[in-house]
Scaffold this motif. Structure first.
Motif, PDB file in Angstrom:
ATOM      1  N   SER A 331       0.854  -1.184   0.000  1.00 45.99           N
ATOM      2  CA  SER A 331       0.000   0.000   0.000  1.00 45.99           C
ATOM      3  C   SER A 331       0.888   1.232   0.000  1.00 45.99           C
ATOM      4  O   SER A 331       1.746   1.381   0.877  1.00 45.99           O
ATOM      5  CB  SER A 331      -0.902  -0.006   1.237  1.00 45.99           C
ATOM      6  N   ARG A 332       0.688   2.137  -0.986  1.00 41.97           N
ATOM      7  CA  ARG A 332       1.604   3.255  -1.166  1.00 41.97           C
ATOM      8  C   ARG A 332       0.866   4.583  -1.229  1.00 41.97           C
ATOM      9  O   ARG A 332      -0.332   4.653  -1.521  1.00 41.97           O
ATOM     10  CB  ARG A 332       2.438   3.050  -2.434  1.00 41.97           C
ATOM     11  N   ASP A 350       9.087  -0.208  -1.001  1.00 44.43           N
ATOM     12  CA  ASP A 350       9.016  -1.244   0.022  1.00 44.43           C
ATOM     13  C   ASP A 350       8.375  -0.768   1.317  1.00 44.43           C
ATOM     14  O   ASP A 350       8.381  -1.484   2.314  1.00 44.43           O
ATOM     15  CB  ASP A 350      10.419  -1.778   0.332  1.00 44.43           C
ATOM     16  N   ARG A 351       7.809   0.444   1.351  1.00 45.72           N
ATOM     17  CA  ARG A 351       7.214   0.979   2.571  1.00 45.72           C
ATOM     18  C   ARG A 351       5.699   0.797   2.557  1.00 45.72           C
ATOM     19  O   ARG A 351       5.009   1.354   1.727  1.00 45.72           O
ATOM     20  CB  ARG A 351       7.562   2.455   2.733  1.00 45.72           C
ATOM     21  N   MET A 352       5.183  -0.027   3.473  1.00 46.85           N
ATOM     22  CA  MET A 352       3.744  -0.176   3.625  1.00 46.85           C
ATOM     23  C   MET A 352       3.178   1.049   4.322  1.00 46.85           C
ATOM     24  O   MET A 352       3.640   1.428   5.404  1.00 46.85           O
ATOM     25  CB  MET A 352       3.428  -1.429   4.442  1.00 46.85           C
ATOM     26  N   GLU A 370       3.881  -1.663   8.659  1.00 47.80           N
ATOM     27  CA  GLU A 370       4.336  -2.977   9.107  1.00 47.80           C
ATOM     28  C   GLU A 370       5.044  -3.654   7.948  1.00 47.80           C
ATOM     29  O   GLU A 370       5.054  -3.158   6.823  1.00 47.80           O
ATOM     30  CB  GLU A 370       3.153  -3.827   9.581  1.00 47.80           C
ATOM     31  N   SER A 371       5.633  -4.779   8.214  1.00 48.03           N
ATOM     32  CA  SER A 371       6.213  -5.608   7.162  1.00 48.03           C
ATOM     33  C   SER A 371       5.938  -7.051   7.521  1.00 48.03           C
ATOM     34  O   SER A 371       5.330  -7.347   8.558  1.00 48.03           O
ATOM     35  CB  SER A 371       7.726  -5.360   7.030  1.00 48.03           C
ATOM     36  N   THR A 449      -1.039  -8.455   0.988  1.00 50.46           N
ATOM     37  CA  THR A 449       0.036  -7.471   1.002  1.00 50.46           C
ATOM     38  C   THR A 449       1.133  -7.914   1.969  1.00 50.46           C
ATOM     39  O   THR A 449       1.010  -8.937   2.647  1.00 50.46           O
ATOM     40  CB  THR A 449      -0.496  -6.088   1.413  1.00 50.46           C
ATOM     41  N   GLN A 450       2.173  -7.107   2.033  1.00 50.50           N
ATOM     42  CA  GLN A 450       3.319  -7.445   2.879  1.00 50.50           C
ATOM     43  C   GLN A 450       3.041  -7.056   4.334  1.00 50.50           C
ATOM     44  O   GLN A 450       3.684  -6.194   4.915  1.00 50.50           O
ATOM     45  CB  GLN A 450       4.574  -6.776   2.342  1.00 50.50           C
ATOM     46  N   SER A 451       2.061  -7.736   4.918  1.00 53.24           N
ATOM     47  CA  SER A 451       1.639  -7.489   6.289  1.00 53.24           C
ATOM     48  C   SER A 451       2.332  -8.466   7.232  1.00 53.24           C
ATOM     49  O   SER A 451       2.825  -9.518   6.813  1.00 53.24           O
ATOM     50  CB  SER A 451       0.118  -7.631   6.408  1.00 53.24           C
TER      51      SER A 451
END
Length: 670
Positions: A331-332, A350-352, A370-371, A449-451
């Motif tokens: 999400s950007r 790479d920043r959520m 988060e990542s 997503t990258q959660s």
């Protein structure tokens, strides 16, 4: 009043550390706190945010949220509100001295409160029975506008008590109205809210969002509305403006598109909003447009990457409109130039950025981030130069190993490129073949997503990885984040190309040397439940399955759900007109011969996917002798909300797959 510096010092002294030698468990997933609604103060020096914790004590089982305040430079934070009831939706007064919020403390209904930023006792501002949904401060801080469903009348309350409260479907719907509340009290020491709308429509966005904005001069409020509060009416959403003094309402945008998210420009001359395709579709395509605040012809800005923009706000100089959107698995935050130029990415790839907010002066963003291996925290960034500063430190989790997660890509049977997230077992050894569990998201326009993989959820990824499973989260065609064409590629084809995307993804993980082809499991919630039930009817490759709130019969779903227009849009007509499409794509009409052991989980009060969908599948499998278990979650809607029941769902899924797909290091839950 305790000095603010004392609050920050106390917060730093009370920072505990937690360690454990155990693997990730569902119980630990419930220790991951919710962090969100990050709101920078008008001068950008502070930020308010929400922290939610699972409370399971005695008879209580609920998520309780409280408001925290942090310095924007990351030097400290403290808890502002306390109590047994949640406090949510923090909003700064224009002078930065107060935070207004919503809470049901002291009653059953959500009401407006305010509290001084330095702390102290909160002051109740309203005493309404309807339950306030959303609110906005006026630019000068003298008033607050809020939305609220019409409260029950005295006669309705009396009829309910006397058990003569029969209801007629779609009759006497509780419309949502717009009110304005003065902060100054009258001669009797009271604050009396004034209703600005008359009930010709229901105020709010397509799915109940309180979408409204004051004009910079404080004379008008722009808001979205639809004919009724029914979810199915979202395609009819329009935008109007009300004059606060007179209550006169004029329509600003009323077309065959669905218009929503109206926001005034800093100079008050323009209003940005989103407009859908014509006609609106459940694939949710929209575009940011600008219209003169006085009315006129809208001007579209450039199309955004995924054509599903969420408006964050205007830049301070009015030259850009900031939006958030999913880009593949992240999400950007982006900017749409006022002159129609192409979108400009604000955040790195790479920043959520979850739930981004812009302060009223346009100087700072607030968001949670988060990542895959880091839990969510609150962040703030200066608008002039994006640099994410973590302002919270609320997660107190043991330092336990997590399975590595890679982003992988493969070709489906028709050549479509598909992406997914592959999580490896903890301590995975290259070349070892392990059981593979496939998870399908909801929507179908959802997206993985990258959660953080250890957060709560019916399907506890970190716990699965701790027990020796690989997990594939597949973003099949129909998912958001990959452009409009990909999102609409499953129209009239549920169970077709999307099924092939999943199976080709499984084969790809087998080719990687990771998955054991003889030890496969599949699960999913909502549309993911549809796909799981469909997979049962198409292949016996999976040794176990779990169907969560799944759509199993497209016809009966359309006749009982609160969104009867949903599937006719996806399948190109009503089921009586395109009967074969509904029948041929329903698991229930293809269920003969299924052999896969199946767990079914469903909320008893689910209106989105009524529980009858689960019973249809359960009875069909049971009557064919398939090993089946159905678990009903009392009081729960489409998603399980109560922590104890969330824990039950996670543990049952772990037990189910450990039973049919043992890894050798599984530990059965109690």
């Amino acid at each position: 009043m305790v000095p603010m510096n004392s609050f920050f010092a106390l917060a730093l002294l009370l920072t505990p550390t937690v360690s454990s030698d155990e693997g990730w468990t569902p119980e630990l997933a419930l220790e991951v706190k919710r962090v969100g609604d990050v709101r920078p103060s008008p001068d950008g020096s502070l930020a308010a945010f929400i922290v939610g914790e699972a409370v399971m004590k005695d008879e209580k089982s609920e998520w309780v949220s409280q408001i925290y305040v942090a310095r924007s430079d990351g030097s400290g934070s403290f808890q502002l509100t306390r109590g047994e009831s949640s406090s949510t939706s923090p909003r700064w007064s224009p002078d930065g001295r107060w935070i207004a919020f919503l809470s049901s403390r002291g009653g059953e209904h959500s009401n407006l409160w305010r509290i001084a930023v330095g702390g102290g006792e909160a002051e109740r501002l309203t005493d309404e029975k309807g339950g306030i949904e959303g609110f906005v401060w006026s630019p000068d801080g003298s008033h607050i506008a809020f939305t609220m469903p019409r409260p029950p009348t005295d006669e309705e309350e009396k009829a309910e008590k006397e058990k003569r409260d029969a209801k007629v479907v779609d009759d006497d719907l509780k419309m949502v109205d717009l009110y304005v509340l003065p902060l100054a009290t009258n001669e009797e020491g009271k604050r009396l809210a004034r209703k600005l709308t008359t009930g010709r429509f229901s105020v709010g966005g397509p799915f109940g969002e309180a979408e409204m904005d004051w004009s910079p001069d404080g004379r008008s409020i722009v808001f979205s509305h639809q004919p009724t509060p029914r979810v199915n009416d979202w395609p009819l959403t329009d935008i109007s403006v009300v004059d606060v003094a007179s209550g006169e309402i004029r329509v600003l945008v009323e077309t065959d598109a669905a218009e929503s998210q109206p926001v005034y420009s800093p100079d008050g001359r323009w209003i940005a909003f989103t407009a859908s395709d014509i006609p609106p579709s459940w694939g949710f395509t929209s575009r940011v447009q600008l219209i003169p605040a006085s009315g006129g012809q809208p001007e579209p800005l450039a199309e955004s990457y995924d054509q599903q923009p969420s408006i964050v706000g205007w830049s301070g100089d009015g030259a850009r409109v900031y939006i958030t959107e999913i880009h593949r698995t992240v999400s950007r935050l982006s900017a749409l130039p006022r002159d129609g130029g192409q979108p400009v990415d604000v955040t790195p790839p790479d920043r959520m950025v979850d739930g981004a907010n812009l302060n009223d002066t346009g100087t700072h963003f607030g968001f949670s981030s988060e990542s895959m291996d880091t839990p969510p925290e609150a962040f703030v960034s200066n608008v002039a130069r994006f640099e994410a500063v973590r302002v919270s430190e609320v997660q107190r989790l043991p330092e336990l190993p997590l399975g590595r997660t890679d982003i992988i890509e493969w070709s489906s049977t028709d050549g479509t490129r598909v992406e997914g997230l592959l999580t490896y077992p903890v301590d995975y050894r290259e070349g070892a073949r392990v059981p593979l569990l496939v998870i399908v998201h909801g929507g179908p326009a959802g997206v993985f997503t990258q959660s953080f993989i250890a957060s709560r959820g019916a399907y506890p990824i970190a716990s699965f990885a701790s027990r020796g499973y690989a997990i594939l989260q597949a973003n099949v065609r129909g998912s958001s984040g990959y452009g409009r064409g990909f999102r609409y590629a499953n129209y009239e084809d549920w169970g077709g190309g999307d099924y092939q995307d999943i199976m080709s993804g499984v084969d790809h993980v087998i080719e990687l040397g990771v998955a054991d082809p003889n030890r496969l499991g599949v699960m999913g919630w909502s549309y993911g439940g549809f796909m799981t039930s469909w997979i049962l009817t198409q292949t016996d490759r999976f040794k176990a399955a779990s169907v969560g709130a799944g759509v199993t019969n497209l016809m009966s779903f359309t006749g009982t759900a609160d969104i009867p227009g949903f599937l006719p849009d996806y399948f190109g007509g009503e089921y009586w007109d395109v009967f074969d499409r509904f029948r041929s794509h329903s698991a229930m009409f293809n269920v003969k011969g299924v052999t896969t052991p199946t767990l079914i989980q469903h909320g008893e009060n689910d209106r989105r996917v009524p529980i009858s969908q689960g019973y249809e599948l359960y009875n069909a499998l049971k009557r064919q002798g398939v090993e089946t278990k159905m678990v009903v979650y009392p009081r729960q809607p489409h998603g399980i909300r109560e922590p104890r029941l969330q824990l039950d769902a996670m543990k049952r899924n772990l037990d189910w797959f450990e039973r049919f797909l043992p890894t050798g290091r599984s530990t059965t839950s109690n």
